[in-house]
Design a protein around this motif. Structure first.
Motif, PDB file in Angstrom:
ATOM      1  N   ALA A 397       1.021  -1.203   0.166  1.00 45.71           N
ATOM      2  CA  ALA A 397      -0.162  -0.026  -0.225  1.00 45.71           C
ATOM      3  C   ALA A 397       0.897   1.241   0.063  1.00 45.71           C
ATOM      4  N   ASP A 424      -4.913  -7.431  -9.844  1.00 52.14           N
ATOM      5  CA  ASP A 424      -6.297  -7.486  -9.188  1.00 52.14           C
ATOM      6  C   ASP A 424      -6.365  -7.348  -7.889  1.00 52.14           C
ATOM      7  N   ARG A 425      -5.225  -7.646  -7.027  1.00 52.02           N
ATOM      8  CA  ARG A 425      -5.103  -7.557  -5.510  1.00 52.02           C
ATOM      9  C   ARG A 425      -5.323  -6.097  -5.247  1.00 52.02           C
ATOM     10  N   LEU A 426      -4.815  -5.123  -6.156  1.00 51.51           N
ATOM     11  CA  LEU A 426      -4.952  -3.680  -5.640  1.00 51.51           C
ATOM     12  C   LEU A 426      -6.110  -3.069  -5.850  1.00 51.51           C
ATOM     13  N   ASP A 427      -6.292  -1.746  -4.992  1.00 50.31           N
ATOM     14  CA  ASP A 427      -7.427  -1.078  -4.942  1.00 50.31           C
ATOM     15  C   ASP A 427      -7.535  -0.676  -6.571  1.00 50.31           C
ATOM     16  N   ALA A 428      -8.945  -0.372  -7.168  1.00 45.72           N
ATOM     17  CA  ALA A 428      -8.985   0.268  -8.462  1.00 45.72           C
ATOM     18  C   ALA A 428      -8.486   1.311  -8.461  1.00 45.72           C
ATOM     19  N   THR A 429      -8.456   2.163  -7.627  1.00 50.35           N
ATOM     20  CA  THR A 429      -7.692   3.450  -7.848  1.00 50.35           C
ATOM     21  C   THR A 429      -6.114   3.518  -8.235  1.00 50.35           C
ATOM     22  N   ALA A 430      -5.776   2.534  -8.020  1.00 55.49           N
ATOM     23  CA  ALA A 430      -4.223   2.396  -7.925  1.00 55.49           C
ATOM     24  C   ALA A 430      -3.761   2.473  -9.417  1.00 55.49           C
TER      25      ALA A 430
END
Length: 750
Positions: A397, A424-430
Motif C-alpha cells: 500500500a 487485481d489485488r490492488l485497489d481500483a484507484t491504483a
C-alpha cells in the motif's frame, strides 16, 4: 506444532520447465536445454594492435581467439568511455546518445531476435562469413511474442519446414521437432544442421547425448567427442541451462569441469574455441583490462592455468609496486552469453543514469501532507531517481500511495505488477498494469516519439521477480528525469529468468533503501515473518488460519490435499475450490503438480479430456513465456487452438503450443505462484521433497494464502532444517560489480 515444506524442483527455472518439458527428442521428462543461439554466433574479426606500421602484418597473423578478445576489449573501452561521459548528474529532458545509444540498440536487437549491427559493438565483425541467422522477430517483449496466436509453421516457408523435417528424419530425430528447430535456427535451419548437427542443442529440451546421436547419423565417422563444433555447442548449451537456473554467467573452471563430464577430451581448448567462435564472452570483474594479458592466449585462469608463466615470474615484483599478498586472489574468470552480458551492461548503465538524477522540489507539498511512512518514501523519491522499498503484502500500500500522491501533483505515475493476479489485488484507484502489458504497450501510458514511457514515476511491485532482461527493457524505456521505485519482499524466491536484480541492487547499496514498518497481519503473517529471519515458530491460530495436516506418504498427501480443496476449506471458510490454490514442490513426482492436478480434475471437473487432455471448465495455468503464468479456465477448442479465459481476456493457444504451454492449474509450483496470492493456500510437502527445501521456498509457499494456510506435512524435520540452515541458492551475476564500478566515484547512500 510442526510446519513443513518441500522444494520447487524447477531449480529456479520455474515456469521455464513448462515450456521446455515436452520438447525433447527423447521424451517428456528430459532436461531443458539451450534456447536460440545468440545473434552473430561464430563471427570473428581481424585484430588491430596500434603498433604503427607493423600493425597490418600482425593483424594477418593474429589468432581468431585474439581477434575476438580484442573486439571484446574494444567493447569494454567503449563502456568505460560511457562512464566518463556520464560522470555528472543527468538533467531531465536529455536523451541517450553516442555509445550508450549504440549499445542499447544492440541490446534491443539481441532481445528481439533481429540481426545485430556488429559495428555497434566495435571492429570485431570482418569478412568472416556469418552463420545463418534466426528469422527476425518483431521488436517487442518476449512475453508478448510468446503469447501470439501464430505458430512457427505459419511464419517459415513450407519448403523450409520440409527441408528441416527431412534433415531431422535423416539424423533419426523426431520430425515433430521441426517447428522448434525453425524457431531457434531460422529459415536456413536445415543447412545449419547439416553443417553443424550439434546446433540441435539450440532446441529446448534436447540433451547432449541426443545431439551426439543426431550428429553421428549425419556425419558418420567424421565426428567425434573432440569435434570443435560439438565443443562450441556444448559451451553454449551449458550457459543456456545455467540461465534457467538463474545465472547470467558461469566460472570458466566450472564450465571446463562440466565439459570433461561430457567426454570433451580437452576442455580448456574447447572453451578457448568457443570464445574464438563468438559463442561466449569472457569477463573478469575488477580487472582494468579483462581481455588482455593471459586472455590473449586463452582466458587463462585458476591454479592449473599458466603454470609455466607463474614459475617464470616467481619472485618478480608487480609493475605498480603492489604487494600481491595484500591484493588478494584475482577475481574468477566468467563466461557468459552476449544476450545476458549486454542486458546486464545496459541495465547497469540505465540504473546509474537514474541514480544520478537530481532532486525535484515539486514533491515537497505531497511529503508535507502525507502520513509519516508515506512521507519518508515521498522524500526519498523527491531526492533520488532510483529508490528500493522492501516489505510484505501489507506494505504494498505504501508505494501505491506514493503513485497516488504523484498523480495528485499532476505527474504521470504508473504502478506495475508481476502478474494479473497481483494487479487485481490492488485497489481500483491504483491504476495498475502488468509489467508484460506495460512493455508490450497494451497497458499503461504508451510511449512517446522517442520510444520512452510517457510517465514521470514508475513503481514496480514484486521486484524480486524481475529477471535481468525484463529489468533492462524497463530501465531503457524510462525517460531522463523520471523516477523508478522497485518494491518487493526480499524473502521470496528470485525470478524464474536469469539474474537477481532486486537482490543485487540491495547488496550494492547505491541508492536509498526503505524498509516498511507495516507487518502482515494475523497468524499467517506472524508465521511467515519468523521464517524470513530463519525461525519456525508455533503460532496461535484460534480461527484455524493455519492448519497442519500430517501425512505418511505421497498417496495420502494427494488424498488429503483434494479433501481440503473440495470439502474442508469451503466448509470452514466459505472459500470455494476456485479460490484455493494448491502449491507443491515441482511438476513431477508422486505428489507433484501432475499427480495433484489429475486427482483434483477427477474430483472437481471430471471429463474425458477431449481437447488434448482438457475439458471446458478445467482450471489451467498458461505459460506464455518462462517465468510468467496466467491462470484461467478452458472455454472450448477449434481449428485455431485451445480457447482460454484468462482473467477475463480470451486467449487462443495454437494447437502446436498447447502441450508445452498449458497445464492444469489447480496445483502450481512455488515459482509459478510467486507474485500471486489467493484467499486460501494448501501447501503439499511429500517426503521425497526434503532434499530441495530452502528458506525462500518455504517463505514463498507459506505466504500465498490471505485468510487460510493448510500445510500437508510429510517431511518431518526437513522443514525446520530448511528454514534455519538452507538459504537462497547462489546465482552468478555481474550486475552488482558493474553498477558499483559505474558509481564508485560518487558518494553512495546508506
Amino acid at each position: 506444532m510442526e510446519h513443513a515444506v518441500s522444494t520447487d524442483r524447477d531449480t529456479a527455472a520455474g515456469a521455464a520447465e513448462t515450456a521446455a518439458e515436452h520438447a525433447t527428442a527423447g521424451g517428456p521428462d528430459a532436461e531443458a536445454a539451450a534456447g536460440p543461439a545468440p545473434d552473430g554466433e561464430g563471427e570473428t574479426a581481424e585484430g588491430k594492435t596500434a603498433e604503427g606500421a607493423a600493425a597490418e602484418t600482425a593483424a594477418a597473423e593474429v589468432s581468431e581467439a585474439s581477434a575476438e578478445l580484442a573486439a571484446q576489449r574494444e567493447l569494454r573501452e567503449r563502456i568505460e568511455q560511457r562512464k566518463a561521459e556520464k560522470a555528472g548528474p543527468i538533467a531531465a529532458g536529455t536523451k541517450l546518445s553516442g555509445q550508450a545509444a549504440d549499445l542499447l540498440a544492440a541490446v534491443r536487437a539481441v532481445e528481439s531476435g533481429a540481426p545485430v549491427n556488429r559495428s555497434l559493438l566495435g571492429p570485431r565483425a570482418s569478412a568472416a562469413p556469418e552463420r545463418p541467422q534466426p528469422s527476425p522477430r518483431a521488436a517487442e517483449p518476449a512475453s508478448a511474442r510468446s503469447s501470439a496466436p501464430s505458430s512457427v509453421q505459419q511464419t517459415v516457408p513450407a519448403e523450409a519446414m520440409s527441408a528441416v523435417r527431412a534433415v531431422l528424419a535423416e539424423g533419426g530425430a523426431p520430425e515433430a521437432l521441426a517447428g522448434q528447430v525453425a524457431a531457434a535456427l531460422g529459415e536456413q535451419a536445415a543447412e545449419v544442421l547439416r553443417e553443424d548437427p550439434w546446433q540441435l542443442l539450440a532446441v529446448p529440451g534436447v540433451r547432449p547425448e541426443q545431439a551426439d546421436g543426431f550428429a553421428r547419423a549425419l556425419l558418420g565417422a567424421a565426428c567425434g567427442p573432440g569435434d570443435k563444433r560439438r565443443a562450441a555447442a556444448l559451451v553454449g548449451w551449458l550457459l543456456e541451462r545455467a540461465a534457467l537456473q538463474g545465472h547470467t554467467a558461469l566460472e570458466a573452471a566450472s564450465v571446463r569441469g562440466t565439459l570433461a563430464e561430457h567426454a570433451v577430451p580437452d576442455p580448456h581448448e574447447a572453451v578457448r574455441h568457443a570464445i574464438a567462435e563468438g559463442a561466449v564472452l569472457v569477463f573478469q570483474e575488477g580487472a582494468e583490462d579483462s581481455f588482455g594479458g593471459d586472455f590473449e592466449d586463452g582466458y587463462e585462469d585458476g591454479p592449473e592455468a599458466g603454470a609455466e608463466d607463474s614459475e617464470a615470474a616467481e619472485g618478480e615484483e608487480p609493475a605498480d609496486g603492489t604487494d600481491t599478498a595484500e591484493a588478494g586472489p584475482p577475481a574468477p574468470v566468467l563466461l557468459g552469453l552476449d544476450r545476458y552480458a549486454l542486458a546486464e551492461e545496459s541495465l547497469a548503465d540505465g540504473l546509474a543514469r537514474l541514480v544520478k538524477t537530481g532532486p525535484d522540489d515539486s514533491w515537497d507539498e505531497a511529503a508535507a501532507a502525507a502520513p509519516r511512512a508515506a512521507a519518508e518514501l515521498i522524500r526519498a523519491v523527491a531526492g533520488h531517481g532510483l529508490v528500493l522499498h522492501t516489505g510484505g503484502e501489507a506494505a504494498r500500500a505504501e508505494p501505491v500511495a506514493l503513485a497516488g500522491a504523484a498523480r495528485a501533483l499532476g505527474m504521470r505515475a504508473v504502478v506495475a505488477t508481476h502478474s494479473e493476479n497481483g494487479r487485481d489485488r490492488l485497489d481500483a484507484t491504483a491504476e495498475a498494469v502488468t509489467v508484460a502489458g506495460l512493455l508490450a504497450g497494451t497497458e499503461g501510458p504508451g510511449r512517446d516519439a522517442d520510444g520512452m514511457f510517457a510517465l514521470d514515476l514508475l513503481v514496480v511491485l514484486d521486484a524480486p521477480q524481475l529477471d535481468v532482461e525484463t529489468a533492462a527493457m524497463i530501465v531503457e524505456s524510462l525517460p531522463d528525469g523520471s523516477r523508478l521505485v522497485l518494491s518487493g519482499d526480499p524473502g521470496v524466491l528470485w525470478s524464474a529468468g536469469a539474474g537477481r536484480v532486486f537482490a543485487d541492487l540491495l547488496a550494492a547499496r547505491v541508492c536509498p533503501q526503505l524498509a516498511s514498518r507495516t507487518p502482515d497481519p494475523g497468524p499467517i503473517g506472524e508465521l511467515v515473518s519468523g521464517i524470513g529471519i530463519g525461525e519456525l515458530h508455533q503460532v496461535e491460530a484460534p480461527g484455524k488460519e493455519v492448519v497442519i495436516v500430517p501425512v505418511r506418504d505421497a498417496g495420502e498427501a494427494v488424498h488429503r490435499a483434494v479433501q481440503l480443496v473440495a470439502e474442508s476449506v469451503p466448509r470452514a471458510f466459505g472459500v470455494d475450490a476456485g479460490q484455493t490454490q494448491v502449491i507443491t514442490v515441482g511438476h513431477g513426482g508422486s505428489a507433484g503438480t501432475r499427480a495433484l492436478n489429475t486427482a483434483l480434475k477427477q474430483r472437481l471437473n471430471p471429463g474425458p479430456g477431449r481437447f488434448g487432455g482438457f475439458d471446458p471448465g478445467d482450471r489451467i495455468a498458461y505459460v506464455p513465456s518462462p517465468g510468467r503464468t496466467l491462470q484461467g479456465a478452458v472455454v472450448s477448442a477449434d481449428a485455431e487452438g485451445l480457447r482460454l479465459d484468462c482473467e477475463g481476456a480470451v486467449v487462443v493457444v495454437p494447437r502446436d503450443r498447447v502441450e508445452s504451454a498449458v497445464r492444469h492449474g489447480w496445483a502450481l509450483t512455488a515459482h509459478q505462484a510467486a507474485g500471486m496470492r489467493w484467499p486460501a493456500a494448501v501447501v503439499v510437502l511429500p517426503g521425497d521433497a526434503a532434499r530441495g527445501l530452502s528458506r525462500p521456498w518455504v517463505y514463498t509457499a507459506f505466504s500465498r494464502g490471505d485468510r487460510h494456510l493448510s500445510v500437508v506435512h510429510g517431511v518431518d524435520q526437513a522443514l525446520p532444517h530448511a528454514v534455519t540452515d538452507v538459504p537462497s541458492q547462489e546465482r552468478t551475476t555481474r550486475l552488482r560489480p558493474l553498477i558499483e564500478s559505474l558509481l564508485a566515484p560518487a558518494a553512495q547512500p546508506g
